[in-house]
Scaffold this active site. Structure first.
Site, PDB file in Angstrom:
ATOM      1  N   CYS A  58       3.754 -16.609   4.441  1.00 17.51           N
ATOM      2  CA  CYS A  58       5.209 -16.776   4.496  1.00 17.51           C
ATOM      3  C   CYS A  58       5.486 -18.232   4.838  1.00 17.51           C
ATOM      4  O   CYS A  58       5.055 -18.723   5.892  1.00 17.51           O
ATOM      5  CB  CYS A  58       5.824 -15.847   5.541  1.00 17.51           C
ATOM      6  N   ALA A  59       6.168 -18.942   3.943  1.00 15.44           N
ATOM      7  CA  ALA A  59       6.403 -20.372   4.178  1.00 15.44           C
ATOM      8  C   ALA A  59       7.594 -20.847   3.366  1.00 15.44           C
ATOM      9  O   ALA A  59       7.914 -20.300   2.306  1.00 15.44           O
ATOM     10  CB  ALA A  59       5.158 -21.184   3.807  1.00 15.44           C
ATOM     11  N   VAL A  60       8.269 -21.869   3.892  1.00 14.91           N
ATOM     12  CA  VAL A  60       9.325 -22.604   3.188  1.00 14.91           C
ATOM     13  C   VAL A  60       8.972 -24.083   3.297  1.00 14.91           C
ATOM     14  O   VAL A  60       8.534 -24.552   4.366  1.00 14.91           O
ATOM     15  CB  VAL A  60      10.717 -22.328   3.810  1.00 14.91           C
TER      16      VAL A  60
ATOM     17  N   LEU B 148       3.241  -5.059   8.136  1.00 18.15           N
ATOM     18  CA  LEU B 148       2.210  -5.506   9.073  1.00 18.15           C
ATOM     19  C   LEU B 148       1.809  -6.919   8.685  1.00 18.15           C
ATOM     20  O   LEU B 148       1.748  -7.259   7.496  1.00 18.15           O
ATOM     21  CB  LEU B 148       0.975  -4.599   9.022  1.00 18.15           C
TER      22      LEU B 148
ATOM     23  N   GLU C 141       1.306  -5.407   3.717  1.00 13.44           N
ATOM     24  CA  GLU C 141       0.779  -6.489   4.537  1.00 13.44           C
ATOM     25  C   GLU C 141       1.359  -7.807   4.040  1.00 13.44           C
ATOM     26  O   GLU C 141       1.247  -8.134   2.846  1.00 13.44           O
ATOM     27  CB  GLU C 141      -0.747  -6.548   4.455  1.00 13.44           C
ATOM     28  N   ILE C 142       1.997  -8.551   4.924  1.00 14.05           N
ATOM     29  CA  ILE C 142       2.485  -9.889   4.592  1.00 14.05           C
ATOM     30  C   ILE C 142       1.343 -10.872   4.841  1.00 14.05           C
ATOM     31  O   ILE C 142       0.841 -10.990   5.956  1.00 14.05           O
ATOM     32  CB  ILE C 142       3.718 -10.245   5.439  1.00 14.05           C
ATOM     33  N   VAL C 143       0.950 -11.585   3.765  1.00 11.42           N
ATOM     34  CA  VAL C 143      -0.203 -12.475   3.832  1.00 11.42           C
ATOM     35  C   VAL C 143       0.227 -13.905   4.142  1.00 11.42           C
ATOM     36  O   VAL C 143      -0.283 -14.534   5.069  1.00 11.42           O
ATOM     37  CB  VAL C 143      -0.999 -12.412   2.519  1.00 11.42           C
TER      38      VAL C 143
ATOM     39  N   PHE D   9       0.866  -1.179   0.000  1.00 12.87           N
ATOM     40  CA  PHE D   9       0.000   0.000   0.000  1.00 12.87           C
ATOM     41  C   PHE D   9       0.906   1.233   0.000  1.00 12.87           C
ATOM     42  O   PHE D   9       1.195   1.810   1.053  1.00 12.87           O
ATOM     43  CB  PHE D   9      -0.912   0.011   1.230  1.00 12.87           C
TER      44      PHE D   9
ATOM     45  N   PHE E 191       2.955   1.207   3.962  1.00 11.10           N
ATOM     46  CA  PHE E 191       3.192  -0.100   4.574  1.00 11.10           C
ATOM     47  C   PHE E 191       2.790  -1.203   3.602  1.00 11.10           C
ATOM     48  O   PHE E 191       2.112  -0.966   2.590  1.00 11.10           O
ATOM     49  CB  PHE E 191       2.408  -0.238   5.885  1.00 11.10           C
TER      50      PHE E 191
ATOM     51  N   ILE F 114      -6.502  -3.605   5.721  1.00 10.62           N
ATOM     52  CA  ILE F 114      -6.208  -5.009   5.975  1.00 10.62           C
ATOM     53  C   ILE F 114      -7.323  -5.603   6.819  1.00 10.62           C
ATOM     54  O   ILE F 114      -7.995  -4.894   7.569  1.00 10.62           O
ATOM     55  CB  ILE F 114      -4.831  -5.189   6.668  1.00 10.62           C
TER      56      ILE F 114
ATOM     57  N   TYR G 223      -7.883 -11.138  11.527  1.00  5.85           N
ATOM     58  CA  TYR G 223      -7.965 -12.596  11.518  1.00  5.85           C
ATOM     59  C   TYR G 223      -8.152 -13.084  12.950  1.00  5.85           C
ATOM     60  O   TYR G 223      -7.395 -12.702  13.850  1.00  5.85           O
ATOM     61  CB  TYR G 223      -6.703 -13.217  10.900  1.00  5.85           C
TER      62      TYR G 223
END
Length: 831
Positions: A564-566, A596, A560-562, A553, A558, A627, A630
């Site tokens: 995150c994975a490995v 955020l 927004e991180i929705v 945005f 800022f 945002i 949750y």
């Protein structure tokens, strides 16, 4: 001569000019408008006859004829007249020269038309023999002195005539008494210039520009150099230009409008500056026969303090009102970066200790390191402070970036040509590590830095297996070898997406679905393939093994991180940390400095290690509505530092530690010496001065400066004439720059005040004091003090307490005494 300077212009000849349309209560900008050169977008305003404002983008403003353009059109029409018509017009403003006893101050048409003639309508010129309705002498008698004048001189006088008629209209339309007073003064000055055929000048009690040093332009330029690194300076310089342009074309609030919410002292000082602004900046923009000065070139800190809050509020309100018409990148600049720029500038404007307003301010530029050591270490080192060095992976090359200065410099070899811009670091958030130059010289630091050129020697062969190794060390090594890659990818509805990108997005959707089983697959798919979202993909063997999905945005500052994975079989290798560092660098480049995210109970630990916190630094109003909340998740935030290259941060810290370690070792080797014990106490000595302890000075101890003999002690004036001269020069410059100092700048002119020297036997002024100071007359501070106080005493003796001069003397004396007290030059003497 007074009767010749008065009277209505154009008595019988018609009005040529166009009124300087204005309304101080509703119009805050001149017709020149605000052009934001940085953004390529203009916000122009023009005041209508009723004082209303019209705003629009540059294309709309281009079609709108401004007051300046209308006035220039009128002048062009007048210059196109035939010579006999020009002479008729000038005769209206010229004194009769047929007889010395004739007091006629302008030819008047004996048969004036029923309706005033339009300047754009051809009118027959009156013959030179036409008599004047007032004195009976001919038109030629009024312009006989102009018969031999060339056309250029006539055109110059006609230009003044147009300005006189414009001022006459304004004078009768204006309601504000202070503004009306200035218009009347300028009207008389221009009429006098036409009568005397002399170039227009503005003289009188308001003084001559510049009125304060350093100027606003110089102060704002110093601010950019002082607060921002050279990567930020390009954008901040553009914002500074925009701010200065706005100020140069701003319509100030009248003194009567300010009087209700300011003190009498502030109102008095503002009134003086307001009249100066009208005379030298505002009116000359429209009446170009008057000498024009930019507001930011002739005024300084006092003026800026008086108008800053109002200017800031109205500017930001205007940009917010126009935001829907701005392109996205311009909206980010004007609504996100410009308010931050103004906030930081506000601190420097109202701070009494800001260095940007020093007359002798010089930006601190880093000197080059010396000889071969500089070449081996690379780039520059800042004198008296450590430098942060960033390493380019795989090449063992370093560039030096300042760690301790607030104007930190940063550079990455692979990012040359790109800029990282952002807010400056506050002193409270930056750790300052300084080594005095008297303790460690430049050459010593450069020599130590030059010994550390190979990162492998610094890191050590077992760093990947060391318990102190950074989490992302293994991932960085794999990236240098080319085993893994990082790409920011996303879907698009307007451009063709490559097959490779689509395959990677599908792979990332699978990774997120497997690693986040509680997240609905259709929700993951929708966001991954949403064109508004982007994903930083971790690619290994040409397939995604991890990623971070985010939405930026820019206007809010800022992301927004929705997700995150490995993937599970690639975890515990430092990929997550290195991936997040790449994402941070990507956002710093794009000038977005806040993350955020809503983290579940299993992800909170990971985000804490990446610098996230539950203490959100972004105001709720910034992200609310952008945002979603949750259930069962915790909102966490991370504030980015634009002065850090996050993918190289661990190497920078490691190199700093190595440099400090070697400097400590070198210093210890110099001072490590065993001295014999003290035997004086056996001989009856009860105490021993610290400086007599063997080796204590070599260890770095310095005797404290006695409070009674400080660097600013009054005794020092007897010991050091240069010190006294410097202190008095600074004090005198401060006094001369004060808003109330304008009546005392030069000696009183006996032609203007004939009886002044009959009453004042010992005159004094700031110009005379400046000459005495240069001649080294003031060998004692009390001599300087006596001359300064004499200025105020003389003023109060000659002028009535209700006059402006009397009040200026009181205000300036109060300011001077407070400054003299700060210097302690007369400590022990009663001021």
């Amino acid at each position: 001569m007074a009767s010749r300077d008065s009277g209505t212009p154009g008595g019988g000849g018609g009005t040529v000019g166009t009124a300087l349309q204005q309304n101080p209560q509703t119009s805050n900008m001149t017709a020149a408008g605000v052009a934001t050169g940085v953004s390529g977008m203009a916000v122009a305003t023009s005041a209508s006859a009723g004082g209303s404002q019209a705003t629009g983008t540059g294309g709309e403003a281009a079609g709108r004829v401004s007051n300046v353009q209308r006035i220039q059109q009128k002048k062009a029409q007048v210059r196109a007249w035939p010579r006999d018509k020009k002479m008729e017009k000038l005769a209206i403003y010229s004194t009769c020269r047929a007889d010395e006893n004739c007091r006629c101050n302008g030819w008047k048409n004996p048969t004036p038309p029923a309706q005033p003639a339009r300047p754009d309508t051809p009118q027959p010129a009156a013959p030179p023999s036409q008599p004047c309705r007032s004195c009976g002498h001919t038109l030629g008698d009024h312009v006989s002195h102009l018969e031999s004048a060339v056309d250029d001189d006539l055109d110059r006088l006609l230009s003044i005539v147009v300005d006189v008629e414009n001022l006459f209209i304004c004078l009768h339309r204006e309601e504000d008494p202070d503004t009306k007073q200035v218009y009347s003064y300028l009207f008389r000055r221009l009429r006098k210039c036409i009568l005397q055929v002399s170039p227009p000048t503005v003289e009188g009690p308001l003084g001559t520009p510049p009125f304060e040093r350093p100027s606003i332009f110089k102060g704002v330029t110093n601010f950019v150099l002082h607060k921002f690194n050279h990567f930020q300076q390009k954008m901040m310089s553009d914002l500074a230009k925009m701010f200065l342009h706005c100020l140069n074309h701003w319509r100030l609030e009248t003194p009567s409008a300010r009087r209700a919410h300011t003190t009498p002292e502030e109102s008095s000082a503002y009134k003086v500056n307001y009249m100066r602004w009208l005379c030298f900046s505002y009116v000359p923009q429209l009446c170009d026969s008057l000498p024009h000065h930019e507001t930011t070139a002739i005024f300084g800190r006092t003026f800026l303090r008086a108008v800053f809050h109002t200017l800031r509020k109205q500017l930001l309100d205007k940009f917010r009102a126009e935001k829907d018409k701005m392109p996205a990148e311009k909206k980010l600049l004007l609504l996100n970066q410009f308010p931050k720029f103004l906030s930081m500038l506000e601190e420097e404007v109202y701070s009494n200790s800001s260095p940007i307003w020093d007359a002798d301010y010089r930006p601190q530029l880093p000197p080059h390191l010396h000889n071969q050591a500089a070449e081996r270490a690379g780039n520059t080192a800042s004198r008296g402070e450590f430098e942060r060095l960033s390493v380019q992976p795989g090449e063992g090359q370093y560039t030096i970036v300042s760690l301790t200065s607030s104007s930190a410099r940063r550079s990455r070899p692979e990012d040359r040509g790109e800029k990282r811009e952002g807010d400056d670091l506050s002193e409270s958030s930056s750790k300052r590590l300084k080594i005095g130059t008297e303790d460690l010289g430049e050459e010593t630091v450069a020599e130590v830095v030059a010994t550390i050129t190979d990162p492998r020697q610094m890191v050590g062969p077992e760093v990947l297996f060391s318990e102190n190794a950074a989490r992302d060390e293994a991932a960085k090594l794999e990236e240098r070898k080319g085993n893994i890659e990082f790409h920011v990818i996303g879907n698009s509805l307007t451009q063709k997406v490559s097959k490779q990108t689509m395959l990677w997005l599908i792979g990332l959707q699978n990774v997120f679905s497997h690693q986040l089983p509680r997240m609905p697959k259709d929700y993951i798919t929708r966001l991954v393939f949403d064109p508004k979202h982007r994903t930083l993909a971790l690619i290994k063997d040409n397939r995604p093994i991890g990623g971070i999905c985010f939405r930026m945005f820019p206007t809010q500052g800022f992301s927004e991180i929705v997700f995150c994975a490995v993937t599970s079989n690639e975890q515990v290798k430092g990929y997550g940390t290195h991936m997040m560092n790449h994402l941070k660098d990507y956002h710093v480049k794009n000038n977005v400095q806040h993350f955020l995210t809503f983290a579940d109970e299993f992800a909170i630990g990971y985000f804490k290690k990446q610098g996230f916190s539950k203490d959100i630094q972004v105001q709720r109003s910034v992200y609310q509505g952008y945002i979603k909340d949750y259930e069962g998740a915790t909102l966490m935030g991370c504030e980015l530092n634009p002065s850090i290259v996050y993918t190289e941060f661990t190497a920078v810290i490691r190199r700093q530690k190595e440099i400090i370690k070697k400097l400590i070792e070198r210093k210890q080797s110099e001072i490590r010496k065993v001295h014999p014990g003290l035997t004086c106490f056996r001989e009856g000595v009860r105490e021993l001065p610290i400086e007599n302890i063997p080796g204590i000075r070599e260890a770095g101890w310095k005797p404290p400066v006695p409070a009674t003999r400080s660097a600013r002690s009054p005794d020092r004036e007897h010991q050091d004439p240069d010190y006294l001269y410097g202190m008095l020069k600074t004090l005198l410059n401060n006094v001369k720059s004060h808003a109330a100092a304008w009546p005392f700048q030069v000696p009183v002119d006996p032609n203007e005040v004939p009886d002044y020297y009959d009453h004042i036997k010992y005159p004094m002024d700031l110009k005379t004091m400046t000459e005495r100071l240069k001649a080294r007359y003031y060998v004692k501070a009390r001599l300087f003090n006596a001359d300064m106080l004499r200025i105020f005493k003389n003023c109060r003796f000659y002028n009535h307490p209700e006059t402006e001069y009397y009040k200026c003397a009181n205000n300036l004396e109060k300011y001077y005494l407070s400054k003299m007290k700060e210097t302690s030059l007369l400590e022990g003497n009663k001021l």
